[in-house]
Design a protein around this motif. Structure first.
Motif, PDB file in Angstrom:
ATOM      1  N   VAL A 135     -97.290 -82.349  43.594  1.00  0.00           N
ATOM      2  CA  VAL A 135     -96.840 -81.062  44.113  1.00  0.00           C
ATOM      3  C   VAL A 135     -96.899 -80.084  42.943  1.00  0.00           C
ATOM      4  CG1 VAL A 135     -94.872 -79.742  44.983  1.00  0.00           C
ATOM      5  CG2 VAL A 135     -95.385 -82.003  45.942  1.00  0.00           C
TER       6      VAL A 135
ATOM      7  N   ASP B 106     -94.790 -73.304  46.100  1.00  0.00           N
ATOM      8  CA  ASP B 106     -95.609 -74.514  46.240  1.00  0.00           C
ATOM      9  C   ASP B 106     -97.061 -74.101  46.444  1.00  0.00           C
ATOM     10  OD1 ASP B 106     -96.909 -76.865  46.967  1.00  0.00           O
ATOM     11  OD2 ASP B 106     -95.244 -77.614  48.154  1.00  0.00           O
ATOM     12  N   ARG B 107     -97.913 -74.417  45.459  1.00  0.00           N
ATOM     13  CA  ARG B 107     -99.340 -74.102  45.525  1.00  0.00           C
ATOM     14  C   ARG B 107    -100.168 -75.378  45.374  1.00  0.00           C
ATOM     15  NH1 ARG B 107     -99.494 -69.480  48.177  1.00  0.00           N
ATOM     16  NH2 ARG B 107     -98.410 -67.765  47.105  1.00  0.00           N
ATOM     17  N   THR B 108     -99.743 -76.447  46.030  1.00  0.00           N
ATOM     18  CA  THR B 108    -100.457 -77.717  45.949  1.00  0.00           C
ATOM     19  C   THR B 108    -101.794 -77.611  46.672  1.00  0.00           C
ATOM     20  OG1 THR B 108     -98.326 -78.863  45.974  1.00  0.00           O
ATOM     21  CG2 THR B 108    -100.298 -80.193  46.384  1.00  0.00           C
TER      22      THR B 108
ATOM     23  N   THR C 103     -89.697 -83.970  49.537  1.00  0.00           N
ATOM     24  CA  THR C 103     -91.027 -84.063  50.136  1.00  0.00           C
ATOM     25  C   THR C 103     -91.422 -85.494  50.454  1.00  0.00           C
ATOM     26  OG1 THR C 103     -92.097 -84.204  47.964  1.00  0.00           O
ATOM     27  CG2 THR C 103     -91.802 -82.007  48.895  1.00  0.00           C
TER      28      THR C 103
ATOM     29  N   ASP D 121     -95.212 -73.325  34.672  1.00  0.00           N
ATOM     30  CA  ASP D 121     -95.208 -73.913  36.010  1.00  0.00           C
ATOM     31  C   ASP D 121     -94.843 -75.391  35.912  1.00  0.00           C
ATOM     32  OD1 ASP D 121     -96.294 -71.435  37.039  1.00  0.00           O
ATOM     33  OD2 ASP D 121     -98.234 -72.082  36.221  1.00  0.00           O
TER      34      ASP D 121
ATOM     35  N   ASP E 213     -85.215 -84.107  45.500  1.00  0.00           N
ATOM     36  CA  ASP E 213     -85.688 -82.736  45.368  1.00  0.00           C
ATOM     37  C   ASP E 213     -86.046 -82.469  43.911  1.00  0.00           C
ATOM     38  OD1 ASP E 213     -83.247 -82.612  44.102  1.00  0.00           O
ATOM     39  OD2 ASP E 213     -82.427 -80.986  45.318  1.00  0.00           O
TER      40      ASP E 213
ATOM     41  N   ALA F 159     -87.414 -77.123  44.757  1.00  0.00           N
ATOM     42  CA  ALA F 159     -88.258 -77.598  45.853  1.00  0.00           C
ATOM     43  C   ALA F 159     -87.475 -78.614  46.657  1.00  0.00           C
ATOM     44  CB  ALA F 159     -89.552 -78.220  45.323  1.00  0.00           C
TER      45      ALA F 159
ATOM     46  N   LEU G 245     -95.859 -76.437  41.546  1.00  0.00           N
ATOM     47  CA  LEU G 245     -94.905 -75.356  41.738  1.00  0.00           C
ATOM     48  C   LEU G 245     -95.189 -74.283  40.700  1.00  0.00           C
ATOM     49  CD1 LEU G 245     -91.681 -77.536  42.169  1.00  0.00           C
ATOM     50  CD2 LEU G 245     -93.084 -76.539  43.988  1.00  0.00           C
ATOM     51  N   THR G 246     -95.662 -73.125  41.144  1.00  0.00           N
ATOM     52  CA  THR G 246     -95.995 -72.049  40.216  1.00  0.00           C
ATOM     53  C   THR G 246     -94.846 -71.045  40.154  1.00  0.00           C
ATOM     54  OG1 THR G 246     -97.146 -70.769  41.931  1.00  0.00           O
ATOM     55  CG2 THR G 246     -98.457 -72.290  40.610  1.00  0.00           C
TER      56      THR G 246
END
Length: 571
Positions: free
Chosen positions: A170, A182-184, A137, A156, A115, A134, A172-173
């Motif tokens: 990935v 998560d804004r991938t 994944t 970020d 993580d 996060a 992360l903002t």
């Protein structure tokens, strides 16, 4: 024999290092000499398999090193006091960065393993227990990069992975309340087949349109370059032509440098089998591969890995340190110091200057002694520890060092341009943002200033704020805080129809005369901007009754700031 600080010197000078003959170079690379040399030392207590994070966690201004659970606190002479962090840090993390993630003035540690976890700093290199940012994944993390991806003024995180099929990264903002989203973006594969081998990312506003552009550093034709869109959330348009050139290098690492001193940042990419790539900025939405800057390629049998852009001899022209491995078996290979020969070309440092054969991919650098000469740490699998590449080249002159802290920009200030005033051709360096495989270099900024005892410098902050500093003393570091021209608080508010968000603009902070305060999204202003007794302008947003967000847009004297703070309403 081990030194008192735990280091095992390989040699007193490079001529006696015991490496297999002179460092092998690409036959096209002219051998150049320099005064002094780079000393190579083996760090006896480090781990080659663990992450390396560089930054000042002790609070004394010197960059320290966290290597897995090993802690190395820098001494004034650039050597280290070694200790163990213990069970606080997760031993299964494979990538990390030291960064002030919550802008409280204390370095935090962010690790990525199964993580992504945030260990809040307490000072003196002590950390709270990790908080998950996060969930797992899949894949193995290869880099954690801290930067303001969406230019909202918050730090970020970009995490790169090997072994993931969906995406090599990935994103992360930050929300502004300690949580991340998560804004991938979706990725279009250039080549089908195995999972991605992602080694890093790099963000920069290449074309100057106010949006960060994205390099995805990935092997086997999966490298990717996209132009950022000035939108509410991170979005990138793939450039097919440049992606093709970028991916063909099979990139492992990226270092920004203005190698030809035209005032624009260029980009070096380490690659495989002699495929290093130097992309020259053109001032337009384009990058030009520069064959004339060659030779900066490894031997045809070597794969280049970690890189660092640094001015090794303080002559004002940025050099390159590059690690290599031998072919697909990843055997030991010579590291290379490419010395900038001015006029857009490089030469390879002679074996009298630098000779080191390492079995290392990861490179992390910092000015540990605060003497203007950055040293680098290579994670050597053959030596099973950290190898120190200690820069002892004779400096050509004085230097100025800066430690930047953003206020309107994100706290780590990655992407700021720092230039030496009155210098021609222009001397510009970028703060932070270098993307070696495995992590980040220390974010300190170094400028060669020749014979000057004091120098004037100008900082172009990522926010768009410009700040000129007069008479900065040479041969020391100066802490610089960005003028707080804009503040927005809180960043997260209830969607209750009553809560207020305050926007404050201090024109005097930058000597501006006029201001425009607008926004996009959920924008219910309570009224026009009003001045307080000190001349600061205030304006308030009222929260909506349903979840949403707003981006505050401020222009000073008709020029918009690049940073547009985001406010989130609701949970």
């Amino acid at each position: 024999m081990r030194r008192a600080d735990g280091l095992i010197p390989c040699a007193l000078s490079l001529g006696a290092l015991g490496v297999a003959g002179p460092a092998c170079r690409s036959p096209e690379c002219p051998i150049v000499k320099a005064s002094g040399h780079v000393v190579v030392e083996f760090e006896g207590r480090g781990s080659a398999s663990a992450f390396v994070a560089v930054g000042d966690c002790s609070g004394d201004g010197r960059p320290d090193v966290i290597n897995g659970t090993h802690l190395f606190v820098a001494r004034p002479d650039g050597t280290f006091d070694a200790s163990e962090l213990g069970a606080t840090i997760r031993s299964n993390a494979s990538a990390a960065t030291l960064v002030d993630l919550d802008a409280d003035g204390v370095a935090d540690l962010v690790t990525a393993g199964p993580d992504v976890a945030w260990f809040r700093g307490r000072g003196a290199c002590a950390f709270d227990a990790g908080m998950q940012l996060a969930a797992p994944t899949g894949g193995e993390p290869s880099q954690v990069l801290a930067t303001d991806i969406d230019l909202d003024g918050l730090t970020d995180l970009a995490v790169s992975y090997t072994g993931r099929a969906a995406s090599p990264i990935v994103l992360l903002t930050a929300r502004g309340d300690g949580r991340f989203v998560d804004r991938t973006p979706a990725f279009t594969r250039r080549a089908a087949g195995d999972p991605y081998l992602g080694y890093g990312t790099f963000f920069d506003d290449i074309d100057g349109d106010g949006a960060r552009d994205l390099f995805v550093i990935a092997d086997f034709d999966h490298g990717w370059l996209g132009w950022g869109r000035r939108s509410d959330e991170p979005a990138f348009d793939q450039d097919a032509r440049l992606t093709s050139a970028f991916a063909d290098a099979h990139p492992m690492s990226l270092c920004p440098l203005d190698y030809d001193r035209d005032g624009r940042m260029d980009y070096f990419l380490s690659g495989v089998t002699g495929a290093n790539l130097l992309l020259r900025a053109t001032g337009r939405r384009d990058l030009a591969p520069d064959a004339d800057a060659a030779p900066i390629a490894p031997r045809s049998t070597d794969f280049a890995w970690g890189c660092a852009a640094l001015d090794a001899d303080l002559d004002g022209w940025t050099d390159l340190m590059v690690l290599s491995l031998n072919g697909r078996d990843s055997g030991a290979a010579p590291a290379t110091l490419y010395l900038n020969q001015r006029g857009g070309s490089f030469g390879c440092a002679s074996s009298e200057v630098f000779a080191a054969t390492t079995q290392a991919q990861r490179l992390a650098c910092g000015d540990f002694a605060l003497d203007g000469r950055p040293h680098c740490l290579a994670s050597d699998r053959a030596m099973r520890g950290l190898v120190v590449l200690r820069d002892e080249l004779t400096p050509r002159g004085n230097w100025v060092g800066l430690r930047l802290r953003g206020t309107v920009s994100s706290a780590e200030a990655s992407g700021a341009r720092v230039s030496l005033d009155g210098e021609w051709p222009p001397l510009v360096v970028v703060a932070g943002g270098q993307s070696p495989v495995g992590g980040e270099h220390d974010r300190g900024v170094l400028l060669a200033v020749g014979s000057r005892a004091r120098a004037d410098v100008t900082i172009a902050w990522p926010s768009g704020v410009r700040q000129t500093l007069r008479g900065i003393e040479a041969n020391r570091y100066t802490a610089v805080v960005e003028p707080r021209v804009l503040s927005v608080s809180p960043r997260v508010a209830p969607a209750d129809g009553d809560s207020l968000v305050e926007v404050v603009v201090d024109l005097d902070a930058v000597g501006a005369r006029g201001v425009s305060i607008e926004c996009r999204g959920e924008c219910d202003w309570t009224g026009p901007a009003a001045a307080d007794a000190a001349g600061r302008m205030h304006r308030w947003l009222r929260a909506p009754t349903s979840a949403g967000s707003a981006r505050v847009e401020v222009s000073l004297d008709g020029v918009p700031l690049a940073v547009r703070p985001r406010v989130r309403f609701g949970s």
